[in-house]
Scaffold this motif. Sequence first.
Motif, mmCIF file in Angstrom:
data_model
loop_
_atom_site.group_PDB
_atom_site.id
_atom_site.type_symbol
_atom_site.label_atom_id
_atom_site.label_comp_id
_atom_site.label_asym_id
_atom_site.label_seq_id
_atom_site.Cartn_x
_atom_site.Cartn_y
_atom_site.Cartn_z
ATOM 1 N N HIS A 1 0.818 -1.215 0.000
ATOM 2 C CA HIS A 1 0.000 0.000 0.000
ATOM 3 C C HIS A 1 0.856 1.271 0.000
ATOM 4 O O HIS A 1 0.337 2.362 0.219
ATOM 5 C CB HIS A 1 -0.970 0.012 1.177
ATOM 6 C CG HIS A 1 -1.915 -1.151 1.166
ATOM 7 N ND1 HIS A 1 -2.955 -1.243 0.272
ATOM 8 C CD2 HIS A 1 -1.943 -2.284 1.922
ATOM 9 C CE1 HIS A 1 -3.603 -2.381 0.490
ATOM 10 N NE2 HIS A 1 -2.996 -3.032 1.466
ATOM 11 N N ASP B 1 -0.341 3.737 -2.569
ATOM 12 C CA ASP B 1 -1.633 4.356 -2.286
ATOM 13 C C ASP B 1 -1.478 5.711 -1.613
ATOM 14 O O ASP B 1 -2.381 6.560 -1.686
ATOM 15 C CB ASP B 1 -2.480 3.458 -1.379
ATOM 16 C CG ASP B 1 -2.876 2.156 -2.046
ATOM 17 O OD1 ASP B 1 -2.928 2.124 -3.292
ATOM 18 O OD2 ASP B 1 -3.134 1.174 -1.332
ATOM 19 N N GLY C 1 -2.364 -2.905 -3.250
ATOM 20 C CA GLY C 1 -3.029 -1.609 -3.394
ATOM 21 C C GLY C 1 -4.514 -1.741 -3.157
ATOM 22 O O GLY C 1 -5.118 -2.781 -3.450
ATOM 23 N N PRO D 1 -7.244 4.003 6.187
ATOM 24 C CA PRO D 1 -6.785 3.949 4.789
ATOM 25 C C PRO D 1 -7.638 4.728 3.801
ATOM 26 O O PRO D 1 -7.320 4.782 2.613
ATOM 27 C CB PRO D 1 -6.878 2.454 4.476
ATOM 28 C CG PRO D 1 -8.064 2.002 5.257
ATOM 29 C CD PRO D 1 -8.023 2.782 6.549
ATOM 30 N N VAL E 1 -8.655 -5.277 -2.259
ATOM 31 C CA VAL E 1 -7.216 -5.104 -2.438
ATOM 32 C C VAL E 1 -6.769 -5.893 -3.659
ATOM 33 O O VAL E 1 -7.169 -7.044 -3.842
ATOM 34 C CB VAL E 1 -6.447 -5.593 -1.187
ATOM 35 C CG1 VAL E 1 -4.944 -5.639 -1.449
ATOM 36 C CG2 VAL E 1 -6.745 -4.696 0.001
#
Length: 253
Positions: A104, A107, A133, A154, A213
Amino acid sequence: MTACKGPDSPLAQLQRWYRTPLGAELARLECACVQRLLHDTFGYYLVQVGVTESFRDALATSRIRYRIAMPCDPPPLARPPAIVGLASQLPLASDSIDALFLPHTLDFAPEPRAVLREAERILIPEGRIIIFGFNAISPWGVRSLLRGARGPAPWCGHFRTAYQMEAWLSDLGFALERREFLMFRPPLTRALGPRGARVEALGQRLMPALGGVYVLRAVKRVSTLTPLRPSWRRRRQLLPGRVEPTTRRGGHV
């Protein structure tokens, strides 16, 4: 980083979120996935950039000899062996890393394509990159849109699609080896029960591209007349006395 609400960095916020019930379930799925993807990957150096705490035990099973972290925490909180630097300006020698893990990281990176250019620079020919991601075309992506960029991690991250990330990798000469999707449960704590487990199984079977994801594993290809083989007889330098400058950026941390 993105404009996430809070005094600390988005990746530090994400690390704390992994300790919540929903985050812990995602971490469980992601740890099993990265273990599976690294099972047939060998070499000297595996580098992980970004969130490190949640994946420490999973990476410990890797067959790669040395595992090095570039954590999101400030230096006093980082556990050795660790390297401090920017993801877009990695303080590592060119053609020195066998595998790079970005959980991530893209991101929340202000310049994700610069991070990928650095990944291409430091990986050896035939080196692997593994990317996790958050998927924009999923219930998780919808919740991100509803929460907005000023919410906590997130949800404040820049969710993208696996196909956009694959295009970026292809532009840099990477060849895709694996594409997977995880976390088909909706992003709700109450979805962690038995009903959520059934949703997870149905999503994997019926709607595989709508997981919260995406997971990509790609290999760095180099066009050459003579096959390049890594030398196993002597250890490559990871942090030479003088870090090689990159032609893509002005310098390194």
